[in-house]
Design a protein around this motif. Sequence first.
Motif, PDB file in Angstrom:
ATOM      1  N   ALA A 126       9.868   8.645  60.948  1.00 41.04           N
ATOM      2  CA  ALA A 126      10.148   8.988  59.445  1.00 41.04           C
ATOM      3  C   ALA A 126      10.529   7.615  58.630  1.00 41.04           C
ATOM      4  N   ALA A 127      10.179   7.440  57.447  1.00 37.36           N
ATOM      5  CA  ALA A 127      10.076   6.477  56.696  1.00 37.36           C
ATOM      6  C   ALA A 127      10.215   6.523  55.384  1.00 37.36           C
ATOM      7  N   TYR A 128      10.225   5.552  54.363  1.00 41.13           N
ATOM      8  CA  TYR A 128      10.271   6.007  53.205  1.00 41.13           C
ATOM      9  C   TYR A 128       9.603   5.044  52.306  1.00 41.13           C
ATOM     10  N   VAL A 129       9.147   5.437  51.009  1.00 39.32           N
ATOM     11  CA  VAL A 129       8.405   4.422  50.240  1.00 39.32           C
ATOM     12  C   VAL A 129       9.508   3.627  49.197  1.00 39.32           C
ATOM     13  N   SER A 130       9.345   2.351  49.451  1.00 45.79           N
ATOM     14  CA  SER A 130      10.166   1.576  48.675  1.00 45.79           C
ATOM     15  C   SER A 130      10.141   1.428  47.116  1.00 45.79           C
ATOM     16  N   VAL A 131      11.364   1.472  46.331  1.00 46.64           N
ATOM     17  CA  VAL A 131      11.408   1.250  44.877  1.00 46.64           C
ATOM     18  C   VAL A 131      11.815   0.241  44.505  1.00 46.64           C
ATOM     19  N   GLY A 132      11.742  -0.314  43.270  1.00 44.82           N
ATOM     20  CA  GLY A 132      12.002  -1.285  42.549  1.00 44.82           C
ATOM     21  C   GLY A 132      12.086  -2.694  43.306  1.00 44.82           C
ATOM     22  N   SER A 133      13.422  -3.237  43.494  1.00 49.52           N
ATOM     23  CA  SER A 133      13.302  -4.531  44.208  1.00 49.52           C
ATOM     24  C   SER A 133      13.801  -4.272  45.644  1.00 49.52           C
ATOM     25  N   GLU A 134      13.735  -3.270  46.406  1.00 49.53           N
ATOM     26  CA  GLU A 134      14.085  -2.890  47.563  1.00 49.53           C
ATOM     27  C   GLU A 134      12.991  -3.821  48.337  1.00 49.53           C
ATOM     28  N   PRO A 135      13.216  -4.250  49.765  1.00 55.31           N
ATOM     29  CA  PRO A 135      12.246  -4.648  50.675  1.00 55.31           C
ATOM     30  C   PRO A 135      11.080  -3.681  50.610  1.00 55.31           C
ATOM     31  N   GLY A 136      10.017  -4.342  50.308  1.00 51.28           N
ATOM     32  CA  GLY A 136       8.776  -3.382  50.191  1.00 51.28           C
ATOM     33  C   GLY A 136       8.339  -2.779  51.513  1.00 51.28           C
ATOM     34  N   THR A 137       8.147  -1.442  51.474  1.00 51.53           N
ATOM     35  CA  THR A 137       7.822  -0.844  52.671  1.00 51.53           C
ATOM     36  C   THR A 137       6.140  -0.531  53.035  1.00 51.53           C
ATOM     37  N   GLY A 138       5.347  -0.845  51.979  1.00 47.41           N
ATOM     38  CA  GLY A 138       3.840  -0.514  51.940  1.00 47.41           C
ATOM     39  C   GLY A 138       3.234  -1.380  53.105  1.00 47.41           C
ATOM     40  N   PRO A 139       3.342  -2.518  53.303  1.00 46.87           N
ATOM     41  CA  PRO A 139       2.529  -3.024  54.531  1.00 46.87           C
ATOM     42  C   PRO A 139       3.096  -2.357  55.788  1.00 46.87           C
ATOM     43  N   LEU A 140       4.226  -2.229  55.885  1.00 50.69           N
ATOM     44  CA  LEU A 140       4.784  -1.430  57.189  1.00 50.69           C
ATOM     45  C   LEU A 140       3.932   0.095  57.225  1.00 50.69           C
ATOM     46  N   LEU A 141       4.149   0.664  56.230  1.00 43.89           N
ATOM     47  CA  LEU A 141       3.513   2.157  56.355  1.00 43.89           C
ATOM     48  C   LEU A 141       2.080   2.103  56.599  1.00 43.89           C
ATOM     49  N   ASP A 142       1.331   1.359  56.145  1.00 40.81           N
ATOM     50  CA  ASP A 142      -0.062   1.010  56.221  1.00 40.81           C
ATOM     51  C   ASP A 142      -0.298   0.799  57.723  1.00 40.81           C
ATOM     52  N   ALA A 143       0.595   0.020  58.201  1.00 47.80           N
ATOM     53  CA  ALA A 143       0.422  -0.726  59.514  1.00 47.80           C
ATOM     54  C   ALA A 143       0.438   0.350  60.492  1.00 47.80           C
ATOM     55  N   LEU A 144       1.533   1.107  60.293  1.00 46.66           N
ATOM     56  CA  LEU A 144       1.977   2.158  61.452  1.00 46.66           C
ATOM     57  C   LEU A 144       0.939   3.184  61.312  1.00 46.66           C
ATOM     58  N   TYR A 145       0.282   3.633  59.941  1.00 42.76           N
ATOM     59  CA  TYR A 145      -0.607   4.535  60.025  1.00 42.76           C
ATOM     60  C   TYR A 145      -1.972   4.175  60.495  1.00 42.76           C
ATOM     61  N   ALA A 146      -2.203   2.925  60.369  1.00 40.11           N
ATOM     62  CA  ALA A 146      -3.586   2.296  61.318  1.00 40.11           C
ATOM     63  C   ALA A 146      -3.272   2.408  62.506  1.00 40.11           C
ATOM     64  N   ARG A 147      -2.052   2.080  63.113  1.00 37.24           N
ATOM     65  CA  ARG A 147      -1.891   2.114  64.570  1.00 37.24           C
ATOM     66  C   ARG A 147      -1.918   3.353  65.176  1.00 37.24           C
ATOM     67  N   GLY A 148      -2.025   4.411  64.231  1.00 29.88           N
ATOM     68  CA  GLY A 148      -1.929   5.848  64.978  1.00 29.88           C
ATOM     69  C   GLY A 148      -0.775   6.742  64.882  1.00 29.88           C
ATOM     70  N   VAL A 149       0.207   6.001  64.207  1.00 29.07           N
ATOM     71  CA  VAL A 149       1.577   6.842  64.158  1.00 29.07           C
ATOM     72  C   VAL A 149       1.519   7.755  63.209  1.00 29.07           C
ATOM     73  N   ARG A 150       2.350   9.072  63.520  1.00 29.91           N
ATOM     74  CA  ARG A 150       2.504   9.932  62.566  1.00 29.91           C
ATOM     75  C   ARG A 150       3.617   9.527  61.747  1.00 29.91           C
ATOM     76  N   VAL A 151       3.402   9.183  60.270  1.00 28.91           N
ATOM     77  CA  VAL A 151       4.358   8.732  59.592  1.00 28.91           C
ATOM     78  C   VAL A 151       4.756   9.892  58.580  1.00 28.91           C
ATOM     79  N   LEU A 152       6.230  10.071  58.460  1.00 31.22           N
ATOM     80  CA  LEU A 152       6.615  11.102  57.679  1.00 31.22           C
ATOM     81  C   LEU A 152       7.276  10.457  56.465  1.00 31.22           C
ATOM     82  N   LEU A 153       7.228  10.991  55.237  1.00 31.30           N
ATOM     83  CA  LEU A 153       7.864  10.306  54.038  1.00 31.30           C
ATOM     84  C   LEU A 153       8.451  11.421  53.513  1.00 31.30           C
TER      85      LEU A 153
END
Length: 208
Positions: free
Chosen positions: A51-78
């Motif tokens: 279970a993850a989240y999509v970063s907003v504003g100046s939060e440390p960005g989660t985009g690269p991590l979400l994509d890497a987990l998804y590419a790894r075959g992990v089921r990612v919940l947002l």
Amino acid sequence: MEHPEPDKRTLRRRFLSVRNRCTEDDVRAAAEVVARQALDLPELAAAGTVAAYVSVGSEPGTGPLLDALYARGVRVLLPVLLPDNDLDWAPYEGPGSLVPVRRPGLMELLEPAGGRLGPAAVLAADAVLLPGLAVDAHGTRLGRGGGSYDRVLARLAAAGTGPALVVLLYDAEVVERLPAEAHDRPVDAVVTPGGVHRFPEARRRPPR
């Protein structure tokens, strides 16, 4: 004469003030490094569902991590924010699967376009990535104050599930002490561009 410790509202303003001075390049660079650090965590390497989240504003960005987990075959919940500030969940289906959503009084959020799974879907997570503004040496997390993730953590505790709780921060947001309340549940680890901070006692200590 002792000075009283700052309350959570004051601390939130301080941390947000510093964080909001980050440039887009700062946020992007932190996102890449934090993703590499997080992907090496055993808790994420072994996770089938995160279970993850999509970063907003100046939060440390989660985009690269979400994509890497998804590419790894992990089921990612947002998360999908509900009108009462609770969180529903939907699967992340890769780049381009997020849609902008604007709710009254809030900045624009990116939420998953897939089918809603219900608030209890988080109970299937092996690891939960939590947003935050700071974490202290005891694993106490300072959130933004909306209460959404307090509900998530309470739901996990009530169900007796024990996913790894991981927060993504900037280096200066790992501090010595934060005010804690009875419902606060300590986290297991913090990932920053500078490395990983662990709080092994969190598993042995009940919420304060």
